[in-house]
Design an enzyme around this catalytic site. Structure first.
Site, short mmCIF file in Angstrom:
data_model
loop_
_atom_site.label_atom_id
_atom_site.label_comp_id
_atom_site.label_asym_id
_atom_site.label_seq_id
_atom_site.Cartn_x
_atom_site.Cartn_y
_atom_site.Cartn_z
N SER C 20 0.82 -1.21 0.00
CA SER C 20 0.00 0.00 0.00
C SER C 20 0.86 1.26 0.00
CB SER C 20 -0.88 0.00 1.25
OG SER C 20 -1.58 1.20 1.32
N LEU C 72 -0.77 10.03 4.04
CA LEU C 72 -2.01 9.44 3.51
C LEU C 72 -2.70 10.29 2.46
CD1 LEU C 72 -3.59 7.90 6.74
CD2 LEU C 72 -2.03 6.85 5.12
N ASN C 126 -5.34 -0.25 7.85
CA ASN C 126 -4.07 0.37 8.19
C ASN C 126 -4.19 1.10 9.53
OD1 ASN C 126 -1.75 1.87 8.36
ND2 ASN C 126 -2.22 3.18 6.60
N CYS C 129 -0.05 3.72 10.50
CA CYS C 129 0.72 4.72 9.77
C CYS C 129 1.38 5.67 10.75
CB CYS C 129 -0.17 5.50 8.82
SG CYS C 129 0.78 6.72 7.90
N ASN C 191 4.34 -2.17 8.75
CA ASN C 191 4.34 -0.82 8.23
C ASN C 191 5.74 -0.23 8.51
OD1 ASN C 191 3.49 1.80 7.31
ND2 ASN C 191 1.40 1.20 7.84
N THR C 192 5.93 1.02 8.24
CA THR C 192 7.27 1.61 8.36
C THR C 192 7.72 1.77 9.82
OG1 THR C 192 6.21 3.77 8.16
CG2 THR C 192 7.16 2.84 6.17
N GLY C 242 8.36 -5.56 4.09
CA GLY C 242 9.41 -4.72 4.65
C GLY C 242 10.73 -5.07 3.97
N GLY C 264 7.18 -3.28 -1.61
CA GLY C 264 6.87 -1.86 -1.50
C GLY C 264 7.96 -1.01 -2.10
N THR C 265 8.86 -0.52 -1.27
CA THR C 265 9.96 0.33 -1.71
C THR C 265 10.73 -0.29 -2.88
OG1 THR C 265 10.11 1.26 0.50
CG2 THR C 265 12.05 1.49 -0.89
C1 LIG Z 1 5.88 6.23 -0.04
C2 LIG Z 1 5.19 5.27 0.85
C3 LIG Z 1 3.82 5.41 1.10
C4 LIG Z 1 3.15 4.52 1.94
N1 LIG Z 1 1.80 4.65 2.15
C5 LIG Z 1 1.14 3.72 2.89
C6 LIG Z 1 -0.28 3.72 3.02
O1 LIG Z 1 -0.95 4.61 2.48
N2 LIG Z 1 -0.90 2.77 3.77
C7 LIG Z 1 -0.16 1.78 4.38
O2 LIG Z 1 -0.76 0.92 5.04
N3 LIG Z 1 1.19 1.71 4.25
C8 LIG Z 1 1.85 2.65 3.51
N4 LIG Z 1 3.22 2.57 3.37
C9 LIG Z 1 3.95 1.48 4.03
C10 LIG Z 1 4.21 0.33 3.04
O3 LIG Z 1 3.02 -0.23 2.58
C11 LIG Z 1 5.05 -0.77 3.71
O4 LIG Z 1 4.34 -1.25 4.85
C12 LIG Z 1 6.41 -0.29 4.15
O5 LIG Z 1 6.93 0.63 3.23
C13 LIG Z 1 7.42 -1.43 4.33
O6 LIG Z 1 7.59 -2.15 3.15
P1 LIG Z 1 8.78 -1.85 2.09
O7 LIG Z 1 10.06 -1.79 2.87
O8 LIG Z 1 8.73 -2.96 1.11
O9 LIG Z 1 8.47 -0.53 1.47
C14 LIG Z 1 3.87 3.47 2.55
C15 LIG Z 1 5.25 3.35 2.30
C16 LIG Z 1 5.91 4.22 1.46
C17 LIG Z 1 7.37 4.03 1.21
#
Ligand SMILES: Cc1cc2nc3c(=O)[nH]c(=O)nc-3n(C[C@H](O)[C@H](O)[C@H](O)COP(=O)(O)O)c2cc1C
Ligand SMILES: Cc1cc2nc3c(=O)[nH]c(=O)nc-3n(C[C@H](O)[C@H](O)[C@H](O)COP(=O)(O)OP(=O)(O)OC[C@H]3O[C@@H](n4cnc5c(N)ncnc54)[C@H](O)[C@@H]3O)c2cc1C
Ligand SMILES: Cc1cc2nc3c(=O)[nH]c(=O)nc-3n(C[C@H](O)[C@H](O)[C@H](O)COP(=O)(O)OP(=O)(O)OC[C@H]3O[C@@H](n4cnc5c(N)ncnc54)[C@H](O)[C@@H]3O)c2cc1C
Ligand SMILES: Cc1cc2nc3c(=O)[nH]c(=O)nc-3n(C[C@H](O)[C@H](O)[C@H](O)COP(=O)(O)O)c2cc1C
Ligand code: FES
Ligand code: FES
Lengths: 261, 301, 301, 261
Positions: C20, C72, C126, C129, C191-192, C242, C264-265
């Site tokens: 997401s 968001l 979610n 966040c 999540n982050t 992650g 994600g990233t």
């Molecule tokens: C630019 C960005 C926007 C994100 N927006 C959301 C979001 O709207 N809702 C959500 O649940 N997680 C959001 N996340 C978190 C990601 O879905 C994911 O949980 C997190 O980045 C870890 O995964 P990754 O290391 O593969 O990115 C966002 C992450 C990034 C980098």
């Protein structure tokens, strides 16, 4: 031990994915066979840790040292692109050496058998050279999977050398233990020095046990500090202390002191 | 320019120290850098009895970080007194003993048996090691326990107590306040972040202990956020660490509110890093006309 | 070989989804990769009203990671229905709507107004966040609130509820169990991670919002540890994410106990990554004679 | 937009720390001046994100594109070591273009003034070229800090070009705004296109406001996805929507639509 900036003298491919890297040696101390150094492969944060490599030769006159390394992951990939004149951040010499033990065993009349395999070849070439210069005639047994992995150019013709390949594409067909078993003269009165993959170390240890000989092995372990401070690189040992630090108490151990699993 | 900082009743000559567990008791690194230039050595954890440490391998590299599970391997008090103290007595910079244990009694014993040592300038109370468990979670995750333990140790010594916190909590400011309420002179943060790496070939955790502690540049943003949060929650000075690899990184911590910093994993990459960081801080202070470390704290609120 | 996995009353064709917030609502990436090959699209967060998002800059790179504070930013339900749903109706893979809000009512409203949409196969709730605050901390840090909220949303829909957890808690297994008790069909994590980067030249946080969310390979060990912990705490399937940058990374999550994963990233670095990960998982299954995804869960306990 | 593996044709140093990189163009679509692409600079995890660069030229016959980039941090340092034949992971063309707006303003009789500075020079050379080929004679004004930063070899003699240096080491002494203010002919009936550092963009915008002209600017922002999906690269805008995405709604904006701070 010293951290210093060295200059690359030469990088040369010596077998498939194997390189000989020679560079200037700045510290006053002379490294001994079995000692290692660590190299910082990048200024970026990944790969992060310094990489350890055993010395494969040292020339005191020209203050030139070398290592033989295999290209495996990112760190050694970066190193495989070094060119003459590049600067290298090196820390060394680190750890103990085969020479520490050789001193003790020299005066016996035993045949000195040096067993090397894979990335363990470098330090054993150095050990063989050290012995030869000290007037001892060692037997060097080198094991490789196949011919393309043999660093022919690195061998010294004045040292008795046996090459074993798993697939028989060169020299003796079989591994180094097979060779030792097949050679009657080796079953008694030998001292074994081994550096190579874990099964080779274990095999040499078992061979030494059976034949009632002494065996010294150089171990590998993930390292962080490389100088004995972090307790990260330990190996299990027999005896009072459960663990020893490979970087500081080793990398060379008497094989009977290592806990083999 | 004044680099000195005060923690409890002592003064550190400058803000740059070496993180616990990455520097042993200083002997090994003494060959590579001039210990007298350090703001402080934070020693390897000390527990009453010797500890062998965890099963091997204990280390694995991760993207811009390392995961470790040393398990507080240390010589125990006896050997510390006989083997390490003679060296520490020769060290010219402040020495801060990192105190660990599995029970309250362990912490007490270490302090009681070392409080008379002149070579120890302060204690860092490690209630945050992810590699030693107290009923599943690290000690330092429960504010009541943290306040209690700090209060009890407070009674045992007049030397400064620096309580070292884990980032693996919902709200680090609550834990920091608990330590402050218990009488801590300073908070250091962060210890390592819980992490795990699986060897997909062998289909098991690379580190036999399983979940271990992540350190290095990968976690720097986590450390800076923690130092920032804690600095706003307590009045006592904060020691910031986690992923410092350059003077600029250290300055981030100082601007975030830390009064001192420690270099940990960075030492493995460059043993001279503490000196480089110190020089870089001085240069930054000159360029930005900062006269003392607390001047760093005037920009971000 | 069977790649399908079950979450609640639906089946995903394979375990590889897009995280997401990193994939929008799929339109943009649809030009670069074949959406029909995905196990699922997890959409950008949706809130009842449109949100502009946080002040700029919203991104900064860190060692092996990025820190973001998007806040968001999303079109709100109205625009979602008019502008995004027509596209989502054409998408051949399952679509999982990421639901966010500042209050319980927000979450309810999003589900109530979208539950009738056939193109939405499941909800990802979610509650984690770091860039939106509910009294200082993310919603998802209090097990009672989590169980309550999940229970209330459970009543509104028969579609699967995947509750997305933050790693920024003392014990993620407690939160996971609370979501399970509330009726969640699955847990996704992580999540982050809370982080901060300071611009030492400008002497302020690079991201105006201050503490923001860290993602990318730097946090992979944190995600794997969380997926491992949560898998052992609950019976419902876990979606791990992650820092996944390769098939091997994804396989770490599956071995740790996850039934599905999200990229994600990693998409920012290589938009084709989900396809490469999927191919790599298939190859690994072949080489290791695994017949279904749950076979990954037989090695580590 | 397409992700493709391109081959480096040439990397050439054109000024202090400035490089011209030309490479093969695989997509069918023709990129326009102002559009950009993103390059993956390493397979390691650091530097992690793809790096965005505006196109500085495109040759449809040979399917060759180029960018002009400045060596700034780790990503561009890696790029500065590219050699002919290296493979590059590229995504593009991305974003809108100056050409989108030029089409609308062409038919006015206004003088087309192209203002470039620093890393914004590449796309403006391309825009000038595009105009010239389309039969328009633009005025190109390039601002640099000092002479060593001027990429002389990249200019086309057939395009009216004014070079300004802050220190007067070449051309007009002063910045581009000083030059425009000093040139009477420019105060009315011009359309300005600008890409360069923030103060230059602001200056051009203010100049256009005062002189009642239109100005288009290309903005920069940290980017993650580069294609409009992540909402990471927004800029503040005047009007109904508070933010616009630089990567997708831009990078080129009418300067009056940007919220200047
Ligand atoms: C630019 C960005 C926007 C994100 N927006 C959301 C979001 O709207 N809702 C959500 O649940 N997680 C959001 N996340 C978190 C990601 O879905 C994911 O949980 C997190 O980045 C870890 O995964 P990754 O290391 O593969 O990115 C966002 C992450 C990034 C980098
Ligand atoms: C005392 C000692 C001496 C060595 N001597 C040699 C030598 O002479 N020639 C040679 O080719 N190799 C030698 N090695 C192994 C060499 O260090 C690794 O091959 C190298 O670190 C791989 O790095 P990489 O980034 O290319 O690969 P990666 O993909 O990062 O790692 C490949 C493997 O190398 C090992 N490794 C990686 N980093 C470290 C580290 N910091 N410390 C220890 N091991 C690590 C790990 O087992 C890992 O699985 C020695 C190792 C030790 C401990
Ligand atoms: C639409 C656009 C077009 C651009 N065109 C050009 C060009 O034609 N020539 C040129 O030299 N430069 C151009 N840039 C700037 C270029 O992207 C940065 O100089 C480059 O990313 C620096 O990377 P680095 O790793 O060398 O430096 P770093 O030290 O990592 O970064 C230096 C600065 O570059 C910027 N930057 C870094 N990463 C990104 C990213 N992922 N997205 C956006 N900005 C980033 C940041 O402002 C950062 O402070 C453009 C940027 C954008 C957004
Ligand atoms: C190998 C290793 C051993 C450690 N041992 C200890 C310890 O004994 N006591 C302690 O409080 N912290 C210990 N730590 C944590 C560090 O002191 C520090 O808090 C953490 O590594 C983050 O800082 P860094 O990223 O600069 O390493 C250890 C860290 C590492 C990497
Ligand atoms: S690597 Fe630190 S003790 Fe050996
Ligand atoms: S970089 Fe993702 S929307 Fe622009």
């Amino acid at each position: 031990m010293k951290q210093f900036i060295s200059t690359v003298i030469e990088l040369k491919s010596i077998a498939e994915d194997y390189f000989l890297l020679s560079f200037t040696w700045i510290p006053d101390s002379t490294p001994a066979a079995g000692q290692f150094l660590t190299i910082r492969t990048t200024e970026l944060s990944s790969p992060l840790l310094r990489r350890p490599f055993a010395l494969s030769s040292f020339d005191n006159k020209s203050k030139t040292a070398s290592i033989i390394f295999q290209k495996r992951g990112e760190g050694t990939k970066i190193m495989s692109q070094l060119i003459k004149g590049d600067k290298l951040d090196i820390m060394g010499p680190l750890g103990n050496s085969f020479s520490d033990f050789k001193a003790k065993s020299d005066n016996t009349k035993k045949k000195q058998v040096i067993v090397a395999g894979g990335i363990g070849t470098g330090p054993m070439l150095y050990l063989a050279e050290e012995m030869r210069e000290g007037g001892i005639e060692p037997l060097l047994i080198v094991g490789c999977r196949t011919k393309s992995l043999i660093p022919f150019s690195s061998f010294n013709k004045n040292i008795e050398t046996v090459i074993c390949t798993d697939d028989g594409s060169f020299g003796f067909k079989g591994n180094v233990i097979d060779y030792m078993n097949s050679n009657d003269k080796l079953t008694s009165d030998v001292t074994i020095y081994c550096c190579g993959p874990e099964p080779m170390l274990k095999g040499c240890h078992a061979y030494a046990e059976t034949t009632n000989n002494t065996c010294y092995v150089s171990l590998e372990q993930m390292m962080a500090c490389g100088i004995g401070a972090c307790m990260g690189c330990t190996c299990e040992t027999e005896g009072e202390k459960k663990y020893a630090r490979v970087c500081k108490d080793g990398p060379v151990f008497k094989s009977s002191e290592v806990k083999w699993t | 320019m004044d680099l000195k900082i005060n923690i409890g009743n002592i003064q550190l000559p400058n803000p740059v120290g070496t993180a616990s567990g990455t520097f042993g008791f200083g002997e090994e690194y003494g060959e590579l850098l001039d210990l007298s230039q350090l703001g402080a050595i934070y020693t390897k954890a000390l527990t009453p009895m010797p500890r062998d440490g965890n099963a091997v391998p204990r280390l694995v590299e991760t993207p811009s970080g390392i995961l470790n599970s040393i398990g507080l391997a240390n010589p125990g008090i006896e050997k510390f007194l006989s083997d390490k103290v003679p060296f520490l007595e020769t060290v010219k910079c402040p020495v801060i003993l990192n105190v660990s244990g599995s029970t309250e009694a362990d912490y007490k014993e270490v302090i009681e048996r070392t409080d008379n040592l002149e070579c120890i300038d302060a204690y860092e109370i490690n209630i945050s090691c992810p590699n030693v468990k107290h009923g599943g979670l690290a000690f330092g995750t429960d504010p009541i326990q943290v306040e209690n333990l700090t209060g009890k140790l407070r009674k045992l010594t007049v030397k400064p107590l620096i309580v070292k916190l884990t980032p693996n909590v919902t709200d680090i400011s609550v834990i920091a306040k608990a330590a402050e309420a218990g009488g801590a002179d300073s908070i250091s943060c962060i210890n390592t972040v819980r992490g795990m790496v699986i060897d997909t070939k062998r289909k098991q955790s690379v580190i036999p202990a399983g979940i271990s502690g992540l350190s290095g540049p990968a976690i720097r943003p986590v450390g800076v956020a923690a130092a920032y949060t804690v600095s706003r929650a307590v009045k006592i000075p904060v020691v910031g660490l986690g992923g410092i690899m350059s003077a600029d990184d250290a300055i981030q911590y100082l601007l975030a509110g830390a009064s001192a910093i420690q270099v940990g994993t960075g030492l493995f990459v460059d043993p001279l890093l503490p000196i480089k960081v110190l020089n870089g801080i001085q240069q930054y202070m000159k360029e930005n006309q900062l006269e003392k470390i607390s001047d760093f704290h005037t920009f971000i609120n």
